[in-house]
Design an enzyme around this catalytic site. Structure first.
Site, mmCIF file in Angstrom:
data_model
loop_
_atom_site.group_PDB
_atom_site.id
_atom_site.type_symbol
_atom_site.label_atom_id
_atom_site.label_comp_id
_atom_site.label_asym_id
_atom_site.label_seq_id
_atom_site.Cartn_x
_atom_site.Cartn_y
_atom_site.Cartn_z
ATOM 1 N N ARG A 199 39.102 55.242 26.375
ATOM 2 C CA ARG A 199 37.804 54.690 25.961
ATOM 3 C C ARG A 199 36.677 55.709 26.136
ATOM 4 O O ARG A 199 35.716 55.714 25.360
ATOM 5 C CB ARG A 199 37.510 53.398 26.706
ATOM 6 C CG ARG A 199 38.575 52.334 26.434
ATOM 7 C CD ARG A 199 38.131 50.933 26.718
ATOM 8 N NE ARG A 199 39.282 50.034 26.778
ATOM 9 C CZ ARG A 199 39.917 49.539 25.726
ATOM 10 N NH1 ARG A 199 39.512 49.843 24.509
ATOM 11 N NH2 ARG A 199 40.954 48.734 25.874
ATOM 12 N N ARG A 204 44.872 54.731 40.741
ATOM 13 C CA ARG A 204 44.184 53.432 40.701
ATOM 14 C C ARG A 204 44.696 52.488 41.782
ATOM 15 O O ARG A 204 45.880 52.497 42.133
ATOM 16 C CB ARG A 204 44.337 52.811 39.308
ATOM 17 C CG ARG A 204 43.707 53.668 38.228
ATOM 18 C CD ARG A 204 43.908 53.100 36.849
ATOM 19 N NE ARG A 204 43.202 51.834 36.675
ATOM 20 C CZ ARG A 204 43.239 51.107 35.557
ATOM 21 N NH1 ARG A 204 43.966 51.524 34.535
ATOM 22 N NH2 ARG A 204 42.564 49.984 35.469
ATOM 23 N N GLY A 263 47.071 50.115 33.458
ATOM 24 C CA GLY A 263 46.851 49.249 34.609
ATOM 25 C C GLY A 263 47.239 47.815 34.321
ATOM 26 O O GLY A 263 47.785 47.123 35.177
ATOM 27 N N ARG A 266 34.354 55.206 35.022
ATOM 28 C CA ARG A 266 33.753 55.244 33.693
ATOM 29 C C ARG A 266 32.236 55.410 33.739
ATOM 30 O O ARG A 266 31.646 55.958 32.797
ATOM 31 C CB ARG A 266 34.147 53.984 32.912
ATOM 32 C CG ARG A 266 35.593 54.043 32.427
ATOM 33 C CD ARG A 266 36.030 52.817 31.666
ATOM 34 N NE ARG A 266 37.331 53.064 31.042
ATOM 35 C CZ ARG A 266 38.108 52.106 30.537
ATOM 36 N NH1 ARG A 266 37.719 50.839 30.577
ATOM 37 N NH2 ARG A 266 39.273 52.414 29.991
ATOM 38 N N SER A 285 38.757 39.787 37.806
ATOM 39 C CA SER A 285 39.839 40.629 37.294
ATOM 40 C C SER A 285 40.882 39.769 36.622
ATOM 41 O O SER A 285 41.609 39.017 37.292
ATOM 42 C CB SER A 285 40.485 41.448 38.418
ATOM 43 O OG SER A 285 41.643 42.111 37.941
ATOM 44 N N GLN A 304 43.497 40.967 35.323
ATOM 45 C CA GLN A 304 44.796 41.522 35.707
ATOM 46 C C GLN A 304 45.304 40.870 36.987
ATOM 47 O O GLN A 304 46.484 40.497 37.083
ATOM 48 C CB GLN A 304 44.680 43.033 35.892
ATOM 49 C CG GLN A 304 44.392 43.793 34.604
ATOM 50 C CD GLN A 304 44.196 45.282 34.852
ATOM 51 O OE1 GLN A 304 44.299 45.754 35.985
ATOM 52 N NE2 GLN A 304 43.918 46.028 33.808
ATOM 53 N N ASP A 344 35.403 46.561 29.211
ATOM 54 C CA ASP A 344 35.943 47.760 28.583
ATOM 55 C C ASP A 344 35.002 48.365 27.544
ATOM 56 O O ASP A 344 35.232 49.490 27.079
ATOM 57 C CB ASP A 344 37.288 47.457 27.923
ATOM 58 C CG ASP A 344 38.396 47.244 28.943
ATOM 59 O OD1 ASP A 344 38.318 47.845 30.028
ATOM 60 O OD2 ASP A 344 39.332 46.480 28.652
ATOM 61 N N ARG A 392 51.122 40.682 27.014
ATOM 62 C CA ARG A 392 51.552 39.351 27.462
ATOM 63 C C ARG A 392 52.639 38.772 26.569
ATOM 64 O O ARG A 392 53.520 38.054 27.045
ATOM 65 C CB ARG A 392 50.332 38.422 27.543
ATOM 66 C CG ARG A 392 49.393 38.773 28.710
ATOM 67 C CD ARG A 392 47.987 38.197 28.495
ATOM 68 N NE ARG A 392 47.123 38.374 29.652
ATOM 69 C CZ ARG A 392 46.481 39.508 29.948
ATOM 70 N NH1 ARG A 392 46.624 40.571 29.169
ATOM 71 N NH2 ARG A 392 45.689 39.564 31.017
#
Length: 450
Positions: free
Chosen positions: A403, A129, A101, A358, A174, A176, A327, A33
């Site tokens: 991750r 994705r 992403g 995940r 989200s 995002q 995450d 950002r």
């Protein structure tokens, strides 16, 4: 295969106590950002502590492609000479966002209300994705998206010639998606409104306010209502990026499960929309303390002191906490394997569409190492049998997911036998110093093929 070449296996062997100071990199969310908002100002934004992982470096390259002057001054210090809101130039090449992403979705939002076109791609993981969750609301501003079937990259965004403000309720939690809509709203006249039914990380709102945008947040019966007045003149800033709580999760969780460990992780951002893991670990009985609590750059920060905790117990993690630790569930599942009893994780459907699935990736790898896992579409559980109970010895697939790779490396530090991942190179996307940092603490990481 790695995003940047051939796969490089990585092995983690059982080790002695972890000790020392773990200075983890800068926050990935804030780093992205900082570059994007700096590019939307007129003047110079100066950034210290920027995460120099591949994801963020891809965003820096993208901002250059849109016309901003982005300079690496060394030591995590960067400067961005911006082009102003609505000032993006049309890039003359495809924008490659690698594995990120966050990067691709935020950049799509930032350019969607300018009369330019840009084509985006990524690595094999990112190109799988879903992007419709972002391109659908961007279409309300007047932008158009043309991509592969299922709304996947590579994809071209044609920015709106005459953007209109929108009112949009985010259908799934989200940050995002919320951030992409807010960034698009910067160059739309009038007020753009985003409604969140479940709060997500609020770095975009905090940083927009810091850069001089007129933005308000109100909790109502509809949910959290965020209102942004479009077409501001953003003011350049001096930004000190706090250290990333998602990266801190790995040395923290490793210290909890490796006998005798005592580790200090300084300067960690503790934004309440990001700190769910630490609350969860404390509820499990972790010896985790916040020291020197303070505020830096509008974000709460503290030093984390973490010690080996042999008496942790499985808990039901509240589903409403998921957005604040989405995450961190992979590495939480590793800690759960060394706790006593069942750790249940619900409301985690979003994990299915991250850099990998995940839940499936961790479930497969944990089972291969002798751990009992059950899973559903939006939940999973891990049954732990306490310290020393994990046999280890398996090779796990990282699925191009940083991750997942790091979580299995933490597992190997406390298992009876070494744990290997088929490819450790994705770790560089978010935590490029993971291997030397953990090595200095006492971890035994190696590359079995040389």
């Amino acid at each position: 295969m790695s995003a940047h070449g051939s796969p490089v296996p990585m092995m983690s062997a059982p080790c002695g106590p972890l000790s020392g100071v773990a200075e983890v990199p800068g926050d990935k969310s804030i780093s992205h950002r900082s570059l994007i908002l700096g590019a939307l100002t007129v003047g110079e934004t100066r950034i210290s502590g920027l995460l120099e992982g591949e994801d963020v470096l891809d965003t820096a390259r993208a901002m250059r492609a849109f016309g901003a002057e982005v300079t690496d001054e060394g030591g995590g210090n960067w400067s961005v000479h911006g082009v102003g809101v609505g000032g993006f130039a049309e890039p003359d090449r495809v924008i490659d966002c690698g594995n990120s992403g966050t990067g691709v979705r935020l950049i799509m939002g930032a350019m969607a209300t300018s009369p330019i076109s840009a084509t985006f791609t990524g690595d094999a993981s990112l190109n799988k994705r879903p992007m419709a969750r972002v391109t659908d609301p961007l279409a309300l501003f007047g932008a158009q998206a043309v991509g592969r079937s299922g709304g996947r990259l590579p994809m071209t965004i044609v920015g709106a010639e005459d953007p209109v403000p929108v009112r949009y309720t985010v259908p799934v939690p989200s940050a995002q998606v919320k951030s992409a809509v807010l960034l698009a709203g910067l160059n739309a006249p009038g007020r753009t409104v985003v409604i969140e039914q479940e709060p997500t990380r609020d770095h975009t709102e905090r940083m927009l306010a810091g850069f001089g945008a007129e933005i308000t947040t109100e909790d109502t019966e509809e949910g959290r209502v965020i209102t942004l007045t479009g077409q501001p003149e953003l003011v350049p800033q001096v930004i000190a990026v706090p250290r990333d709580p998602s990266s801190a999760a790995f040395p923290v969780c490793a210290a909890l499960i490796v006998p005798g460990s005592d580790v200090l992780v300084p300067g960690i951002g503790l934004n309440p929309t990001r700190a769910g893991l630490f609350a969860t670990l404390r509820e499990m009985g972790a010896d985790l303390a916040f020291e020197n609590e303070r505020e830096e750059g509008g974000e709460p920060v503290a030093d984390l002191r973490v010690r080996y905790s042999p008496d942790m117990r499985g808990i039901d993690v509240p589903p409403e906490r998921a957005a604040s630790m989405i995450d961190e569930y992979p590495v939480l599942s590793v800690v759960a394997a060394f706790a006593h009893g069942v750790t249940m994780m619900r409301g985690v459907r979003e994990l299915r569409v991250k850099e990998s699935d995940r839940i499936a990736a961790m479930a497969d790898g944990l089972r291969a190492n002798g751990i009992a896992v059950e899973e559903g579409e939006d939940w999973w559980s891990v049954t732990g049998n306490g310290p020393g109970s994990v046999t280890g010895g398996a090779t796990c697939a990282s699925h191009l997911d940083h991750r997942i790779a790091m979580s299995f490396m933490v597992l190997g530090m406390a298992a009876q036998q070494p744990v290997t991942v088929d490819d450790g190179t994705p770790i560089a996307t978010s935590f490029p110093v993971f291997e030397p940092l953990m090595g200095r603490l006492g971890a035994a990481l190696s590359h079995p093929d040389g």
